[in-house]
Write an enzyme that holds these catalytic residues in place. Sequence first.
Site, PDB file in Angstrom:
ATOM      1  N   CYS A 146      45.757 -16.537 -15.193  1.00  0.00           N
ATOM      2  CA  CYS A 146      46.536 -16.280 -13.985  1.00  0.00           C
ATOM      3  C   CYS A 146      45.712 -15.444 -13.011  1.00  0.00           C
ATOM      4  O   CYS A 146      44.582 -15.041 -13.304  1.00  0.00           O
ATOM      5  CB  CYS A 146      47.839 -15.552 -14.325  1.00  0.00           C
ATOM      6  SG  CYS A 146      47.550 -13.956 -15.107  1.00  0.00           S
ATOM      7  N   CYS A 151       3.269   1.780   2.908  1.00  0.00           N
ATOM      8  CA  CYS A 151       4.523   1.033   2.770  1.00  0.00           C
ATOM      9  C   CYS A 151       5.527   1.855   1.968  1.00  0.00           C
ATOM     10  O   CYS A 151       6.712   1.947   2.309  1.00  0.00           O
ATOM     11  CB  CYS A 151       4.285  -0.303   2.059  1.00  0.00           C
ATOM     12  SG  CYS A 151       3.186  -1.437   2.910  1.00  0.00           S
ATOM     13  N   ASP A 193      -0.007   2.693 -31.044  1.00  0.00           N
ATOM     14  CA  ASP A 193      -0.116   1.241 -31.186  1.00  0.00           C
ATOM     15  C   ASP A 193       1.213   0.559 -31.413  1.00  0.00           C
ATOM     16  O   ASP A 193       1.298  -0.663 -31.374  1.00  0.00           O
ATOM     17  CB  ASP A 193      -1.039   0.895 -32.363  1.00  0.00           C
ATOM     18  CG  ASP A 193      -0.358   1.152 -33.705  1.00  0.00           C
ATOM     19  OD1 ASP A 193       0.289   2.203 -33.830  1.00  0.00           O
ATOM     20  OD2 ASP A 193      -0.456   0.301 -34.602  1.00  0.00           O
ATOM     21  N   ASP A 248      -0.859   9.117 -32.026  1.00  0.00           N
ATOM     22  CA  ASP A 248       0.075   8.621 -33.039  1.00  0.00           C
ATOM     23  C   ASP A 248      -0.683   8.571 -34.366  1.00  0.00           C
ATOM     24  O   ASP A 248      -1.919   8.536 -34.391  1.00  0.00           O
ATOM     25  CB  ASP A 248       0.570   7.232 -32.631  1.00  0.00           C
ATOM     26  CG  ASP A 248       1.380   6.567 -33.733  1.00  0.00           C
ATOM     27  OD1 ASP A 248       2.311   7.208 -34.239  1.00  0.00           O
ATOM     28  OD2 ASP A 248       1.067   5.418 -34.072  1.00  0.00           O
ATOM     29  N   ASP A 252       6.018   3.754 -29.949  1.00  0.00           N
ATOM     30  CA  ASP A 252       5.239   4.649 -29.097  1.00  0.00           C
ATOM     31  C   ASP A 252       5.425   4.348 -27.614  1.00  0.00           C
ATOM     32  O   ASP A 252       4.936   5.102 -26.766  1.00  0.00           O
ATOM     33  CB  ASP A 252       3.741   4.525 -29.423  1.00  0.00           C
ATOM     34  CG  ASP A 252       3.427   4.937 -30.851  1.00  0.00           C
ATOM     35  OD1 ASP A 252       4.081   5.873 -31.340  1.00  0.00           O
ATOM     36  OD2 ASP A 252       2.551   4.313 -31.470  1.00  0.00           O
ATOM     37  N   CYS A 300       0.848  -1.192   0.000  1.00  0.00           N
ATOM     38  CA  CYS A 300       0.000   0.000   0.000  1.00  0.00           C
ATOM     39  C   CYS A 300       0.885   1.244   0.000  1.00  0.00           C
ATOM     40  O   CYS A 300       2.110   1.171   0.071  1.00  0.00           O
ATOM     41  CB  CYS A 300      -0.919   0.005   1.212  1.00  0.00           C
ATOM     42  SG  CYS A 300      -0.004   0.039   2.771  1.00  0.00           S
TER      43      CYS A 300
END
Length: 716
Positions: A85, A17, A703, A505, A707, A14
Site C-alpha cells: 500500500c 584545484c 603485509d 608488523d 595491517d 592539481c
Amino acid sequence: MTQEIRIGIDGMTCASCVARVERAIGSTPGVESAEVNLATGSATVHIDQAHCDQARIPELLDVIRDAGYVPEVASAEIGVQGMTCASCVARVERAINALPGVLGASVNLSSERAQVEYLPSSVSRERIVQAVREAGYQPVEQSLSEEAETAGRDQALAALRRDLVIAAAFTLPLALISMGPMLLPPLGDLLQRLAPEAFWRWAELVLATPVVLWAGRRFMRSGWSELRHLAPGMNSLVMLGSSAAYLYSVIALGAPGLFPEGTAHLYFEAAAVIVTLILLGRNLEALAKGRTSAAIRRLVRLQPKTARVLRAGGEAELPADAVVPGDLIAVRPGERIPVDGAVTEGSSRVDDSMSSGEPVPVQKRPGDEVIGGTINQTGAFRDRATRVGADTVLAQIVRLVENAQAGKPPIQQLADRIAGVFVPVVMAVALATFGLWLWLGPAPSLNYAFVAGVSVLLIACPCAMGLAAPTAIMVGTGRGAAMGVLFRRGAAMEGLAKVQQVVLDKTGTITEGKPALTDLIAYGMPDDQALGLAAAVERDSEHPIAAAIRQAAQDKDLALPAAEEVEAVPGLGIQARVGGQRLAIGNEPFMRRLGVSLEAAADAAQRLSEAARAPLYLAADGVLAAVLAVADPIKPGSRAAVSRMRELGLAVTMLTGDAQRTAEAVARQAGIDQVTAEVLPADKAARVQQLQALGRRVAFVGDGINDAPALAQADV
C-alpha cells in the site's frame, strides 16, 4: 553535532584545484569544515546537524559545479518486494532518505521499484539495499558489477593514453625541426638542403595544430571552464600559455609585418611540448590513482559474493548482501566466511590472519566468533550471522583505510595553500607586465607588450609541476621495483626521507609468516630418523603443526613409513604404531600421562620456552626420542635490516596482534627493543596516530590485510 558527508569530485588536477574547492565548500552556510583530497578525488564535508538536510546537499553540489568541477552523483534502481500500500511506499522512502548522502528517493508501488539518487562516496548502493531490508522489505537485483566499473576506468585511461601518443607523435618531429638545428648545426644544414626555410616554418604549424587543438582539447575545455567561473587553475595556465604561444606563432607566420623587427618568432614547439609534457604527467597521475583505488577493491573482494543460508525449506544460496543478522549460514571446508557470526554447530580451523595476523589457523567451536572474509580450513560448520553489510569487521577495515587515505598531512596542506595563490599571481604578473610595456615600452608598444605578457605565461606555465614530480616518481618507483620495493603513491618517497620512526608488523614481515619446524634434538637416534618417525605419525593429521613437520620431512626427501592404529588426543597430541614401535608425539602433559621421562630434554625445553617456542616431544615405546619446536621463524635478513635502520638513526618498534611472550622473543631475535603486542587492526592505526601525535614521522611495514588501517594511517 555535525554530519559527515563525502562527495566524489571529477576534474581536479592539481593542488590549486583542491584549494579552490575547499574555499567554495567552506563558504557555504552550515558547513563547519571541508577537506578535499586530490588522490582520492573526494571532499569530506562536516555540516552542522541543524543544516544537514536534503535541501542542503544539492546546494553543496551546485557550489562545486560553479567552481568548475563535477560532483559524482549516482542513481540506482532497486526492486522492492513486499509492499502492499501507499504507507509501505512512504516507509521505504523514509528509510532510504534517512541515509546520509541520499539526495532523493522515489518508490513506485505498481512497478515495485525504487529510484534513488545518491553520493557514491558517502553511501553505497549496498547500504541503501540494506536500509530497504531493515525497513522490512525484500530488495532485489545487484549493483553495477566490478567489471563494469573497471571497464569505465580503463576507458578513461585509454583515452588519456591515446591523446598522449598522438601528441608525442607530432611533437617529436616538431621539436626536431625547430630546436634540432640549435643543438646540431649539421641538422640545420640538412634541413635547408631538403627544403627552403619557409617550408619548415609552415610544417611546424601543421605539426603543432593537432597537438594543441586535438590532444590538448581537455585543457582548453577545463581551462575555459575555470576562467568562466572566475576560478583559474593549472588548466587555465596550460590553456593560456599553449594557446598564446600557438596564436602568436600563427600570426607571426601569416603576418610577420605586424611585429617589431626581430620579434616575429615561432613558438609552435613550446605550445606542443607544454601539452605533451602535461599529458605525460596526467597519465602517470592516473596510473597512481588506479593503484590507490585498487587497494580498496582488493579488500572489498575478500568478501564472498554468496552465502548458503539455512531456511525452513532447506539450504538456499543468496547474495552475501542479502544476509540479515540471525540468519543461519552453512560454511564448507576451503570457503571464505560470508559475514561475521558465531559458530552454532560443528567445528573447524579458520585462517584468521586477515584480522589477527596470526599465521596458525584457529580452532573454532560452538560459541566462537568467526569473521567475514576469513578462510575456513578443514571442517564444516554452521554459524549465526551477527554483523552484516557496513557493520562487519572487513567493512570497518575498508572504512578505516578510506578515512586514512582521505586525510592530508601538514606538508600537503601547505602545498595546497601555496598552489591556491600561484595561478592568480602568475596571471596578475602577466597582466602587469603587459600594462607596463604598453605604458613605458618603445614603439610599437602593443607588440612589445604582447610578447612580454605571453612570455610570462609561457615561463610560468607549470611544466615543472606537471612533469618533474611525476617523472621523479616514475624513476624512483622503477628503481625501487628493481630492488623489490613497490610504492603505491609517489608522495611516499618524499615522506620516506623524513621518517623518524619505523613500525614493523611481526607475522610475514619480520617472520616468514607460516609455521615451520625450527628445532629438532634427537636422543638415541639420528635427527633425520626422528623427523621421519614424527612425520609418519602426523601423516594424516590436519593440524598446522603436523603440516609443518611433514613439510620439514618432505624438504629432506625422507621416506615415511606407514602408520597404524592412529589415535589423536585433542589438546594433547597423537599416537600411532609405526614399524612395530609405539610412537607418541605431543606436549608435556601428554608425555606425563604416558609415563615418559623428560629429564634428558629439560635444558632444551627451557631454551625453547625462553624463545617462546612451545616444545613438543616424540616418544618411542615409552622412551623420549626427540624434542621438537614448531614456530614462525624470522626471515634470514630481518636482523640485518633492523640493524641497518638503527644505524640510520631510526627508532624501530614492533607492533603485532600476537601474544606478548611470542612477540618479545621474536623482537629479541631481530634486535628490536620496543614491542607492542596483542593489538587489534584498529588499535594498530591508533598506535601509529599516538606516535604521530608526538611529532614523529612514521613508516609502517606490514603485509597482512589486518595491517591495512595502520599502513594507511602512517606517513609512509
